[in-house]
Design a protein around this motif. Structure first.
Motif, PDB file in Angstrom:
ATOM      1  N   GLN A 101       0.836  -1.207   0.000  1.00  8.49           N
ATOM      2  CA  GLN A 101       0.000   0.000   0.000  1.00  8.49           C
ATOM      3  C   GLN A 101       0.867   1.253   0.000  1.00  8.49           C
ATOM      4  OE1 GLN A 101      -2.311  -0.989   3.530  1.00  8.49           O
ATOM      5  NE2 GLN A 101      -4.189  -1.064   2.281  1.00  8.49           N
ATOM      6  N   HIS A 102       1.873   1.267   0.831  1.00  6.67           N
ATOM      7  CA  HIS A 102       2.756   2.427   0.923  1.00  6.67           C
ATOM      8  C   HIS A 102       3.508   2.646  -0.389  1.00  6.67           C
ATOM      9  CE1 HIS A 102       5.667   5.320   2.028  1.00  6.67           C
ATOM     10  NE2 HIS A 102       6.537   4.552   2.589  1.00  6.67           N
ATOM     11  N   ASN A 103       4.074   1.572  -0.946  1.00  6.75           N
ATOM     12  CA  ASN A 103       4.841   1.681  -2.190  1.00  6.75           C
ATOM     13  C   ASN A 103       3.967   2.161  -3.352  1.00  6.75           C
ATOM     14  OD1 ASN A 103       7.049   0.781  -0.785  1.00  6.75           O
ATOM     15  ND2 ASN A 103       7.023  -1.274  -1.637  1.00  6.75           N
ATOM     16  N   VAL A 104       2.750   1.646  -3.428  1.00  7.90           N
ATOM     17  CA  VAL A 104       1.833   2.050  -4.494  1.00  7.90           C
ATOM     18  C   VAL A 104       1.470   3.524  -4.349  1.00  7.90           C
ATOM     19  CG1 VAL A 104      -0.541   1.765  -5.337  1.00  7.90           C
ATOM     20  CG2 VAL A 104       0.925  -0.233  -5.001  1.00  7.90           C
ATOM     21  N   GLN A 105       1.133   3.927  -3.141  1.00 10.63           N
ATOM     22  CA  GLN A 105       0.765   5.327  -2.909  1.00 10.63           C
ATOM     23  C   GLN A 105       1.913   6.257  -3.290  1.00 10.63           C
ATOM     24  OE1 GLN A 105       0.248   6.545   1.172  1.00 10.63           O
ATOM     25  NE2 GLN A 105      -0.861   8.388   0.574  1.00 10.63           N
ATOM     26  N   GLN A 106       3.111   5.952  -2.835  1.00 10.75           N
ATOM     27  CA  GLN A 106       4.270   6.796  -3.132  1.00 10.75           C
ATOM     28  C   GLN A 106       4.534   6.874  -4.634  1.00 10.75           C
ATOM     29  OE1 GLN A 106       6.296   8.633  -0.977  1.00 10.75           O
ATOM     30  NE2 GLN A 106       4.607   8.217   0.414  1.00 10.75           N
ATOM     31  N   ALA A 107       4.508   5.742  -5.298  1.00  8.72           N
ATOM     32  CA  ALA A 107       4.813   5.716  -6.732  1.00  8.72           C
ATOM     33  C   ALA A 107       3.785   6.502  -7.535  1.00  8.72           C
ATOM     34  CB  ALA A 107       4.880   4.264  -7.227  1.00  8.72           C
ATOM     35  N   VAL A 108       2.513   6.288  -7.270  1.00  5.67           N
ATOM     36  CA  VAL A 108       1.463   6.964  -8.045  1.00  5.67           C
ATOM     37  C   VAL A 108       1.491   8.461  -7.791  1.00  5.67           C
ATOM     38  CG1 VAL A 108      -1.041   7.209  -8.335  1.00  5.67           C
ATOM     39  CG2 VAL A 108      -0.012   4.932  -8.230  1.00  5.67           C
ATOM     40  N   GLU A 109       1.628   8.866  -6.536  1.00  4.00           N
ATOM     41  CA  GLU A 109       1.622  10.294  -6.232  1.00  4.00           C
ATOM     42  C   GLU A 109       2.858  10.997  -6.776  1.00  4.00           C
ATOM     43  OE1 GLU A 109       0.742  10.783  -2.044  1.00  4.00           O
ATOM     44  OE2 GLU A 109      -1.369  10.261  -2.364  1.00  4.00           O
ATOM     45  N   GLN A 110       4.014  10.346  -6.717  1.00  8.71           N
ATOM     46  CA  GLN A 110       5.242  10.977  -7.204  1.00  8.71           C
ATOM     47  C   GLN A 110       5.335  10.991  -8.721  1.00  8.71           C
ATOM     48  OE1 GLN A 110       8.557   9.091  -5.271  1.00  8.71           O
ATOM     49  NE2 GLN A 110       8.085   9.982  -3.285  1.00  8.71           N
ATOM     50  N   LEU A 111       4.956   9.902  -9.366  1.00  5.41           N
ATOM     51  CA  LEU A 111       5.134   9.804 -10.816  1.00  5.41           C
ATOM     52  C   LEU A 111       3.977  10.387 -11.611  1.00  5.41           C
ATOM     53  CD1 LEU A 111       6.681   6.236 -11.026  1.00  5.41           C
ATOM     54  CD2 LEU A 111       7.859   8.430 -11.142  1.00  5.41           C
ATOM     55  N   ALA A 112       2.751  10.200 -11.114  1.00  2.81           N
ATOM     56  CA  ALA A 112       1.586  10.668 -11.873  1.00  2.81           C
ATOM     57  C   ALA A 112       0.989  11.948 -11.308  1.00  2.81           C
ATOM     58  CB  ALA A 112       0.519   9.571 -11.909  1.00  2.81           C
ATOM     59  N   GLY A 113       1.346  12.286 -10.076  1.00  5.17           N
ATOM     60  CA  GLY A 113       0.783  13.486  -9.464  1.00  5.17           C
ATOM     61  C   GLY A 113      -0.686  13.333  -9.121  1.00  5.17           C
ATOM     62  N   VAL A 114      -1.133  12.100  -8.966  1.00  5.02           N
ATOM     63  CA  VAL A 114      -2.526  11.818  -8.637  1.00  5.02           C
ATOM     64  C   VAL A 114      -2.590  11.439  -7.161  1.00  5.02           C
ATOM     65  CG1 VAL A 114      -4.474  10.273  -9.093  1.00  5.02           C
ATOM     66  CG2 VAL A 114      -3.020  11.030 -10.975  1.00  5.02           C
ATOM     67  N   ILE A 115      -3.493  12.057  -6.422  1.00  4.31           N
ATOM     68  CA  ILE A 115      -3.669  11.736  -5.013  1.00  4.31           C
ATOM     69  C   ILE A 115      -4.289  10.346  -4.902  1.00  4.31           C
ATOM     70  CG2 ILE A 115      -4.832  12.391  -2.861  1.00  4.31           C
ATOM     71  CD1 ILE A 115      -2.745  14.413  -3.764  1.00  4.31           C
ATOM     72  N   VAL A 116      -3.743   9.517  -4.032  1.00  2.45           N
ATOM     73  CA  VAL A 116      -4.269   8.171  -3.827  1.00  2.45           C
ATOM     74  C   VAL A 116      -5.172   8.195  -2.605  1.00  2.45           C
ATOM     75  CG1 VAL A 116      -3.696   5.763  -3.336  1.00  2.45           C
ATOM     76  CG2 VAL A 116      -2.262   7.099  -4.894  1.00  2.45           C
ATOM     77  N   LYS A 117      -6.458   7.968  -2.860  1.00  2.00           N
ATOM     78  CA  LYS A 117      -7.454   7.985  -1.788  1.00  2.00           C
ATOM     79  C   LYS A 117      -7.421   6.683  -0.993  1.00  2.00           C
ATOM     80  CE  LYS A 117     -11.940   7.682  -2.667  1.00  2.00           C
ATOM     81  NZ  LYS A 117     -13.300   8.048  -3.120  1.00  2.00           N
ATOM     82  N   GLU A 118      -7.296   5.566  -1.720  1.00  2.00           N
ATOM     83  CA  GLU A 118      -7.262   4.272  -1.045  1.00  2.00           C
ATOM     84  C   GLU A 118      -6.547   3.241  -1.910  1.00  2.00           C
ATOM     85  OE1 GLU A 118     -11.141   2.573  -0.395  1.00  2.00           O
ATOM     86  OE2 GLU A 118     -11.777   2.978  -2.446  1.00  2.00           O
ATOM     87  N   VAL A 119      -5.914   2.288  -1.222  1.00  2.00           N
ATOM     88  CA  VAL A 119      -5.298   1.136  -1.889  1.00  2.00           C
ATOM     89  C   VAL A 119      -5.816  -0.101  -1.159  1.00  2.00           C
ATOM     90  CG1 VAL A 119      -3.173  -0.043  -2.508  1.00  2.00           C
ATOM     91  CG2 VAL A 119      -3.220   2.452  -2.455  1.00  2.00           C
ATOM     92  N   ARG A 120      -6.717  -0.814  -1.816  1.00  2.00           N
ATOM     93  CA  ARG A 120      -7.275  -2.036  -1.229  1.00  2.00           C
ATOM     94  C   ARG A 120      -6.480  -3.217  -1.776  1.00  2.00           C
ATOM     95  NH1 ARG A 120     -12.789   0.146  -2.990  1.00  2.00           N
ATOM     96  NH2 ARG A 120     -11.956  -0.781  -4.863  1.00  2.00           N
ATOM     97  N   VAL A 121      -6.037  -4.067  -0.859  1.00  2.00           N
ATOM     98  CA  VAL A 121      -5.246  -5.231  -1.262  1.00  2.00           C
ATOM     99  C   VAL A 121      -5.995  -6.485  -0.836  1.00  2.00           C
ATOM    100  CG1 VAL A 121      -3.054  -6.435  -1.016  1.00  2.00           C
ATOM    101  CG2 VAL A 121      -3.105  -3.936  -0.967  1.00  2.00           C
ATOM    102  N   GLN A 122      -6.161  -7.383  -1.783  1.00  2.00           N
ATOM    103  CA  GLN A 122      -6.800  -8.666  -1.505  1.00  2.00           C
ATOM    104  C   GLN A 122      -5.779  -9.765  -1.777  1.00  2.00           C
ATOM    105  OE1 GLN A 122     -10.126  -9.485  -4.051  1.00  2.00           O
ATOM    106  NE2 GLN A 122     -10.782 -11.253  -2.870  1.00  2.00           N
TER     107      GLN A 122
END
Length: 132
Positions: A101-122
């Motif tokens: 969750q942390h890695n996904v949030q960091q990557a998306v926000e840094q590379l795409a500039g899109v705020i990550v509201k939630e990362v659900r992992v199943q």
């Protein structure tokens, strides 16, 4: 006699124009999915992404294998991400998922500039060692 008082000089500051004046920027869900896939691949403990049979066939035909097991929805410049993963046997699944969750949030926000509201992992599977 008059005195000359020197005033400190200020350098002109560059003020960037608001982005809205330059036009809009749209980053597709496919691009965000690829970023998520790369972040998942580099997260220790994640064995692989997991998909259903029909989704797997569709993505293998379309060449989107890095995006399998990833669903991205972007509304109001905020992303909701869902991942289906397999975890290596013997690892703390809660810890692996939190790191993911942390890695996904960091990557998306840094590379795409899109705020990550939630990362659900199943977690849908466990990758067993070959010698077991």
């Amino acid at each position: 006699m008059s005195e000359i008082i020197e005033q400190p000089t200020k350098e002109a500051e560059y003020i960037a124009p608001p982005a809205a004046q330059l036009g809009t920027i749209h980053i597709s869900n496919d691009v965000v999915s690829k970023i998520v896939g790369m972040a998942a691949q580099t997260t220790p403990g994640v064995s692989s992404m997991s998909v259903g049979l029909t989704e797997g066939l569709a993505k293998s035909i379309s060449g989107k294998s890095l995006q399998k097991g990833i669903d991205v929805s972007i509304e109001n410049d905020e992303a909701s991400i869902q991942l289906r993963i397999n975890v290596h046997y013997g690892l703390n699944m809660q810890e692996v998922c939190q790191n993911l969750q942390h890695n996904v949030q960091q990557a998306v926000e840094q590379l795409a500039g899109v705020i990550v509201k939630e990362v659900r992992v199943q977690v849908v599977g466990v990758a067993m060692p070959e010698n077991v």
